[in-house]
Scaffold this active site. Sequence first.
Site, PDB file in Angstrom:
ATOM      1  N   SER A   1     -60.987  26.330 -11.333  1.00 58.92           N
ATOM      2  CA  SER A   1     -62.408  26.551 -11.683  1.00 58.92           C
ATOM      3  C   SER A   1     -62.877  26.719 -10.290  1.00 58.92           C
ATOM      4  O   SER A   1     -62.234  26.968  -9.194  1.00 58.92           O
ATOM      5  CB  SER A   1     -62.740  25.376 -12.066  1.00 58.92           C
ATOM      6  OG  SER A   1     -64.323  25.431 -12.731  1.00 58.92           O
ATOM      7  N   ASN A   2     -64.489  26.385 -10.126  1.00 56.55           N
ATOM      8  CA  ASN A   2     -65.119  26.603  -8.898  1.00 56.55           C
ATOM      9  C   ASN A   2     -66.228  25.568  -8.875  1.00 56.55           C
ATOM     10  O   ASN A   2     -66.248  24.588  -9.754  1.00 56.55           O
ATOM     11  CB  ASN A   2     -65.540  27.945  -8.487  1.00 56.55           C
ATOM     12  CG  ASN A   2     -66.468  28.384  -9.727  1.00 56.55           C
ATOM     13  OD1 ASN A   2     -67.524  27.811  -9.780  1.00 56.55           O
ATOM     14  ND2 ASN A   2     -66.005  29.394 -10.669  1.00 56.55           N
ATOM     15  N   TYR A   3     -67.024  25.444  -7.792  1.00 52.68           N
ATOM     16  CA  TYR A   3     -67.862  24.432  -7.359  1.00 52.68           C
ATOM     17  C   TYR A   3     -69.370  24.581  -7.907  1.00 52.68           C
ATOM     18  O   TYR A   3     -70.172  23.801  -7.747  1.00 52.68           O
ATOM     19  CB  TYR A   3     -68.239  24.317  -5.838  1.00 52.68           C
ATOM     20  CG  TYR A   3     -66.746  23.614  -5.007  1.00 52.68           C
ATOM     21  CD1 TYR A   3     -66.331  22.322  -5.351  1.00 52.68           C
ATOM     22  CD2 TYR A   3     -66.275  24.348  -4.236  1.00 52.68           C
ATOM     23  CE1 TYR A   3     -65.234  22.015  -4.698  1.00 52.68           C
ATOM     24  CE2 TYR A   3     -65.060  23.878  -3.585  1.00 52.68           C
ATOM     25  CZ  TYR A   3     -64.744  22.702  -3.802  1.00 52.68           C
ATOM     26  OH  TYR A   3     -63.615  22.124  -3.259  1.00 52.68           O
TER      27      TYR A   3
END
Length: 400
Positions: free
Chosen positions: A209-211
Amino acid sequence: MRLKSKKIILGITGSIAAYKAAVLLRLLVKEGAEVQVVITPAGKEFITPVTLSALSGKPVISEFFAQGAGSWNSHVDLGLWADAMIVAPATASTIGKMANGIADNMLITTYLSAKCPVFVAPAMDLDMFAHPTTQQNLRTLKSFGNFVIEPATGELASGLSGKGRMEEPEIIVEELISFFDGKLQLTGKKFLVTAGPTREKIDAVRFISNYSSGKMGYAIAEELANRGAKVVLVSGPVNIKPVNGNIQLIRVESAEEMYDQCISVFPACNGAVMNAAVADYTPETPESKKVKKEKNDWELKLVSTKDIALELGKIKTPAQVLVGFALETDNELANAAKKLEQKNLDFIVLNSLNDNGAGFQTDTNKITILGKDNIPLFFELKNKAEVASDIVDKIVSILK
Ligand code: CTP
């Protein structure tokens, strides 16, 4: 006379700030509005109905029954009569009753019968305002589509200083005027907004995933809805919830799920804002079970996901507005211009990770808007709600 022939209910409740309601009433009348005052029993302890009826030119309504005459005041007729209702000052108690339907006075029954837009200007001590109950009730009112005119920060009647002072009458009147001037310029329109990250499964318990926090996308959805639009918010997993009742939330996890939802929703929309940080790659064959650590190494093969903005750009009609985002670290403008063209966007909102306070997780953002004319429009660092308003202004100007 910017409120000429507008019919307004002014609801006054039991707060020291009730004295400001007289000024508000005078300003409304000066702008040409016809005002009916409805006051709660506690409100009358702070300001006399005589003052208010003299200023409005109408008897003030407070009781369900007109004293002596045997006739009753119809809150239903009143609710249907008005073009807008303003509750100013609104105490914590009145806000709580409005949010929960506790209809024990004429003001609340009128509120429940009102079909018009309702504005609420809270006035209370800073701790009462900050209390989770008050905040929850205000969120509830917003979810009904009511407009909360945030109190100002300053000296309070208690002698303390903080947020809780009723907004100045002049500002309340301006808000009302801008509302009638077309703040609801997106009524009848529908938008798709994507927000948050996506999660791409590696195995039964792990993902890539990412932030992305979703804050920018949710702020845009709120702004569109505040201006009267219906919004379908397709969101990856985030920790925030939409507030405005005109936002329909569709939760998704993977890029593929987000794509499926967007493709089915977009054709019925007037536009789309693609704010999600969609994974560009996903594991080719995610394991259905948890992978045990017996392996010495684990090589993952990633394959491209579908570019949702690009696919919507292909099916977009000339009447639809498509807005993309670009988060860049270098060659910002050139990269954004490329995405604008490739994805057939009407404009692209560029954030640079080189700017402090911009990008993922923050409450602020610093954007540059690049349209088809290729002339960049630079904005200052602002909070995300203000940034959302700038972006929606641009959408409105294109739809015109
Ligand atoms: N976008 C999308 N679907 C994808 C990837 C991106 O809809 N699979 C959208 C984003 O929501 C954003 C725009 O495309 O509006 C640009 O996203 P960004 O991640 O900045 O760029 P990419 O096209 O993914 O290119 P790169 O990662 O190479 O910068």
